[in-house]
Design an enzyme around this catalytic site. Structure first.
Site, PDB file in Angstrom:
ATOM      1  N   THR A  27       0.851  -1.187   0.000  1.00  0.00           N
ATOM      2  CA  THR A  27       0.000   0.000   0.000  1.00  0.00           C
ATOM      3  C   THR A  27       0.886   1.237   0.000  1.00  0.00           C
ATOM      4  OG1 THR A  27      -0.088   0.207   2.414  1.00  0.00           O
ATOM      5  CG2 THR A  27      -1.736  -1.211   1.381  1.00  0.00           C
ATOM      6  N   ALA A  59       3.462  -0.994   4.738  1.00  0.00           N
ATOM      7  CA  ALA A  59       2.828   0.227   5.212  1.00  0.00           C
ATOM      8  C   ALA A  59       3.863   1.352   5.164  1.00  0.00           C
ATOM      9  CB  ALA A  59       2.321   0.030   6.645  1.00  0.00           C
ATOM     10  N   VAL A  85       7.736  -2.129   6.857  1.00  0.00           N
ATOM     11  CA  VAL A  85       7.729  -0.668   6.804  1.00  0.00           C
ATOM     12  C   VAL A  85       8.333  -0.195   5.485  1.00  0.00           C
ATOM     13  CG1 VAL A  85       8.381   1.467   7.930  1.00  0.00           C
ATOM     14  CG2 VAL A  85       7.962  -0.581   9.305  1.00  0.00           C
ATOM     15  N   LYS A  86       7.560   0.589   4.764  1.00  0.00           N
ATOM     16  CA  LYS A  86       7.956   1.083   3.449  1.00  0.00           C
ATOM     17  C   LYS A  86       8.662   2.426   3.618  1.00  0.00           C
ATOM     18  CE  LYS A  86       5.657   0.824  -1.067  1.00  0.00           C
ATOM     19  NZ  LYS A  86       4.317   0.845  -1.708  1.00  0.00           N
ATOM     20  N   ILE A  87       9.902   2.488   3.148  1.00  0.00           N
ATOM     21  CA  ILE A  87      10.759   3.659   3.341  1.00  0.00           C
ATOM     22  C   ILE A  87      11.257   4.147   1.977  1.00  0.00           C
ATOM     23  CG2 ILE A  87      12.860   4.528   4.433  1.00  0.00           C
ATOM     24  CD1 ILE A  87      10.950   3.622   6.529  1.00  0.00           C
TER      25      ILE A  87
END
Length: 217
Positions: A27, A59, A85-87
């Site tokens: 997402t 996310a 965790v999307k960075i």
């Protein structure tokens, strides 16, 4: 190859999860906004998605500075064990990825458009690196060639970071990424749904049904 769906729509995630053909979800803030999910409701929505399937759910942080990204990432990681965790691929992003990797938190380095960026993400300890195929082709660059290059580099040096091909615009993109050795492809529902279809399948089924009807009056 693992197949993720790129959406925040729980109905679509549930449908494909029940078919046992998707392995995870990606997402981003744009996808959340498309579903009408406001910032204060995002965390609960991530948990709802996680409860729909047993697989990674990416996310994305909103902050762009190291301290802000780290703070948000730690909150996201506590929501559910399946959260990744999307960075973003920036200097601060790489610093955040390295810090999170030392804590055993899974990360997805997003907005990757070059082999050099993928290499830096892998060296920082990213769990996934997301090259954006379609956006590169929008500016007449070789998106699929990037997948091939990253695969070669990662294999040469034994990086465990997984290649998560993103910005998939056609079913052919997806199949070519599989041929080139992408570990994961994330695609919108429309593309995944097209994988079921072939004109000869439709024609063959129609013929079988017609023959059956003719035989049985």
């Amino acid at each position: 190859m693992k197949l993720f769906i790129d959406t925040a729509n729980t109905k679509l995630i549930k449908e494909l999860s029940e078919l046992n053909i998707i392995d995870g979800v990606t997402t981003n803030p744009s996808l959340m906004a498309k579903e009408g999910i406001k910032d204060e409701a995002c965390d609960d929505h991530y948990v709802r998605i996680c409860n729909l399937l047993n697989g990674p759910v990416s996310a994305e942080v909103i902050a762009t500075d190291f301290a802000g990204m780290l703070k948000e990432a730690l909150v996201l990681a506590k929501l559910h064990e399946n959260i990744v965790v999307k960075i973003p691929m920036t200097k601060s992003g790489i610093q955040t990825i390295h810090k999170l990797s030392t804590k055993g938190i899974q990360t997805n380095c997003t907005l990757v458009f070059s082999s050099a960026q993928a290499l830096l993400a892998a060296k920082a300890g990213a769990t996934y690196v997301s090259p954006f195929i379609g956006r590169l082709e929008d500016i007449n660059e070789d998106g699929l060639g990037l997948i091939k290059s990253i695969r070669t580099i990662f294999d040469n040096y034994g990086f465990k970071t997984q290649i998560l091909a993103a910005s998939i615009r056609t079913p052919n993109h997806l199949i070519k990424c599989a041929e080139l050795g992408a570990d994961v492809v994330t695609a919108p529902y429309s593309i995944i749904n097209e994988l079921f279809n072939h004109s000869l399948t439709t024609k063959g089924l129609e013929q079988f049904l017609a023959d059956h009807a003719a035989l049985n009056g």
